[in-house]
Design a protein around this motif. Sequence first.
Motif, PDB file in Angstrom:
ATOM      1  N   ALA A 152       0.954  -1.290   0.443  1.00  0.00           N
ATOM      2  CA  ALA A 152       0.175   0.068   0.243  1.00  0.00           C
ATOM      3  C   ALA A 152       0.849   0.963  -0.121  1.00  0.00           C
ATOM      4  CB  ALA A 152      -0.916   0.099   1.612  1.00  0.00           C
ATOM      5  N   LEU A 153       1.413   2.021  -1.235  1.00  0.00           N
ATOM      6  CA  LEU A 153       1.552   3.440  -1.269  1.00  0.00           C
ATOM      7  C   LEU A 153       0.361   4.273  -1.115  1.00  0.00           C
ATOM      8  CD1 LEU A 153       3.654   2.010  -4.199  1.00  0.00           C
ATOM      9  CD2 LEU A 153       4.565   1.914  -1.937  1.00  0.00           C
ATOM     10  N   ASP A 154       0.822   5.735   0.289  1.00  0.00           N
ATOM     11  CA  ASP A 154       0.593   6.316   0.407  1.00  0.00           C
ATOM     12  C   ASP A 154       1.491   7.839  -0.812  1.00  0.00           C
ATOM     13  OD1 ASP A 154      -0.409   9.070   1.227  1.00  0.00           O
ATOM     14  OD2 ASP A 154      -0.706   8.329   3.394  1.00  0.00           O
ATOM     15  N   LEU A 155       1.174   7.997  -1.658  1.00  0.00           N
ATOM     16  CA  LEU A 155       1.694   9.126  -3.027  1.00  0.00           C
ATOM     17  C   LEU A 155       1.737  10.444  -2.188  1.00  0.00           C
ATOM     18  CD1 LEU A 155       0.304   8.015  -6.056  1.00  0.00           C
ATOM     19  CD2 LEU A 155       2.050   6.933  -4.622  1.00  0.00           C
ATOM     20  N   PRO A 156       1.148  11.085  -1.172  1.00  0.00           N
ATOM     21  CA  PRO A 156       1.029  12.558  -1.051  1.00  0.00           C
ATOM     22  C   PRO A 156       2.051  12.411  -0.164  1.00  0.00           C
ATOM     23  CG  PRO A 156      -1.296  12.405  -1.169  1.00  0.00           C
ATOM     24  CD  PRO A 156      -0.547  10.571  -1.717  1.00  0.00           C
ATOM     25  N   ALA A 157       2.330  11.454   0.956  1.00  0.00           N
ATOM     26  CA  ALA A 157       3.021  11.178   1.994  1.00  0.00           C
ATOM     27  C   ALA A 157       4.215  10.561   1.766  1.00  0.00           C
ATOM     28  CB  ALA A 157       2.635  10.720   3.221  1.00  0.00           C
ATOM     29  N   LEU A 158       4.831  10.037   0.282  1.00  0.00           N
ATOM     30  CA  LEU A 158       5.580   9.164   0.331  1.00  0.00           C
ATOM     31  C   LEU A 158       6.511  11.000  -0.671  1.00  0.00           C
ATOM     32  CD1 LEU A 158       4.831   6.358  -1.617  1.00  0.00           C
ATOM     33  CD2 LEU A 158       7.041   6.875   0.066  1.00  0.00           C
ATOM     34  N   LEU A 159       5.973  11.493  -1.204  1.00  0.00           N
ATOM     35  CA  LEU A 159       6.058  12.891  -2.204  1.00  0.00           C
ATOM     36  C   LEU A 159       6.405  14.254  -0.873  1.00  0.00           C
ATOM     37  CD1 LEU A 159       4.004  12.955  -4.691  1.00  0.00           C
ATOM     38  CD2 LEU A 159       5.589  12.455  -4.896  1.00  0.00           C
ATOM     39  N   ARG A 160       5.834  13.787   0.009  1.00  0.00           N
ATOM     40  CA  ARG A 160       6.538  14.870   0.966  1.00  0.00           C
ATOM     41  C   ARG A 160       7.271  14.061   1.999  1.00  0.00           C
ATOM     42  NH1 ARG A 160       0.180  14.784   2.484  1.00  0.00           N
ATOM     43  NH2 ARG A 160       0.206  13.349   3.911  1.00  0.00           N
ATOM     44  N   ALA A 161       7.863  13.772   1.692  1.00  0.00           N
ATOM     45  CA  ALA A 161       8.890  12.746   2.541  1.00  0.00           C
ATOM     46  C   ALA A 161      10.105  12.378   1.753  1.00  0.00           C
ATOM     47  CB  ALA A 161       8.098  11.333   3.126  1.00  0.00           C
ATOM     48  N   HIS A 162      10.063  12.287   0.581  1.00  0.00           N
ATOM     49  CA  HIS A 162      10.994  12.738  -0.301  1.00  0.00           C
ATOM     50  C   HIS A 162      11.647  13.672  -1.420  1.00  0.00           C
ATOM     51  CE1 HIS A 162      12.104   8.850   1.696  1.00  0.00           C
ATOM     52  NE2 HIS A 162      10.778   8.575   1.444  1.00  0.00           N
ATOM     53  N   ALA A 163      10.177  14.493  -1.467  1.00  0.00           N
ATOM     54  CA  ALA A 163      10.239  15.194  -2.620  1.00  0.00           C
ATOM     55  C   ALA A 163       9.407  16.864  -2.815  1.00  0.00           C
ATOM     56  CB  ALA A 163       9.361  14.871  -3.880  1.00  0.00           C
ATOM     57  N   PRO A 164       9.930  17.011  -0.788  1.00  0.00           N
ATOM     58  CA  PRO A 164       9.177  18.640  -0.263  1.00  0.00           C
ATOM     59  C   PRO A 164       8.876  19.846  -1.441  1.00  0.00           C
ATOM     60  CG  PRO A 164      10.876  18.013   0.437  1.00  0.00           C
ATOM     61  CD  PRO A 164      11.196  16.609  -0.541  1.00  0.00           C
ATOM     62  N   ASP A 165       9.245  19.524  -2.034  1.00  0.00           N
ATOM     63  CA  ASP A 165       9.601  20.699  -3.160  1.00  0.00           C
ATOM     64  C   ASP A 165       8.713  20.980  -3.762  1.00  0.00           C
ATOM     65  OD1 ASP A 165      11.114  18.892  -4.197  1.00  0.00           O
ATOM     66  OD2 ASP A 165      11.559  20.144  -5.623  1.00  0.00           O
ATOM     67  N   LEU A 166       7.585  19.508  -4.037  1.00  0.00           N
ATOM     68  CA  LEU A 166       6.509  19.675  -4.903  1.00  0.00           C
ATOM     69  C   LEU A 166       4.943  19.142  -4.195  1.00  0.00           C
ATOM     70  CD1 LEU A 166       7.575  16.318  -7.092  1.00  0.00           C
ATOM     71  CD2 LEU A 166       7.507  18.917  -7.977  1.00  0.00           C
ATOM     72  N   PRO A 167       4.005  20.110  -4.734  1.00  0.00           N
ATOM     73  CA  PRO A 167       2.958  19.904  -4.224  1.00  0.00           C
ATOM     74  C   PRO A 167       2.473  18.441  -4.018  1.00  0.00           C
ATOM     75  CG  PRO A 167       2.662  21.323  -5.908  1.00  0.00           C
ATOM     76  CD  PRO A 167       3.836  21.013  -5.871  1.00  0.00           C
TER      77      PRO A 167
END
Length: 224
Positions: A152-167
């Motif tokens: 189960a992948l939480d896409l927004p959480a992964l982006l916040r953790a590893h690509a914080p410059d992206l919304p």
Amino acid sequence: TGYPLFAVPPAMKPSVPKSAAQARTEDVLRPFEDRKWVDVGFSGDVQQRPDGLLGRRVFVLRSRPLKPTATLAVPREGRPPLGLPGRYVYMQLRVAGRGRPFALHVDVLAADRSAVRLSFATCFAAARRCGSVVQLPANALAGTAGTWIVLALDLPALLRAHAPDLPAGRCALRGFTLSGNLLFARAFTSDEVHSPLRLPPERAGEWPLALPLEPSQVWIDRYG
């Protein structure tokens, strides 16, 4: 038997969908199966075979010991991206064996329409970002070798953790690629947390990705 839901990140919080359309769970592979898999990319040793536990045909990827030569891509190169919205991506898969290399690449469209690839692979020693690619070690996933799980992948959480410059707002699944030594059955997208534990025990087997039961068994007793 351990609970076969492997979450990344581990702590998933239920979300409240804004509309019925957002709450819909999409079966990613169904349109491709209807078209006889012509829009799926295959290379190397990739076969379909019946799986006795799941009771359905699954894809089996086999590769050499040191090189993940077998690849399955949804959609295949040259086809339009999926564009499936949803906070979560669920994938039913099995790592073929301990010590065997594999990789899972998940292509995501961020809220600002930026394309990002989340790459989980046994060859990565630490999490790092290289341009539009986030490299993530797959050690924990490798530890489930030999067992069918739901990733189960939480896409927004992964982006916040590893690509914080992206919304990290509304995301969409563009596609995914598996390679190496994996077995793969199904994939879904949704805005909601799905788990057999969120259903009454007698109905837990109705979850689309739940493992099968004998008529006299209860899902929680068998897999909980």
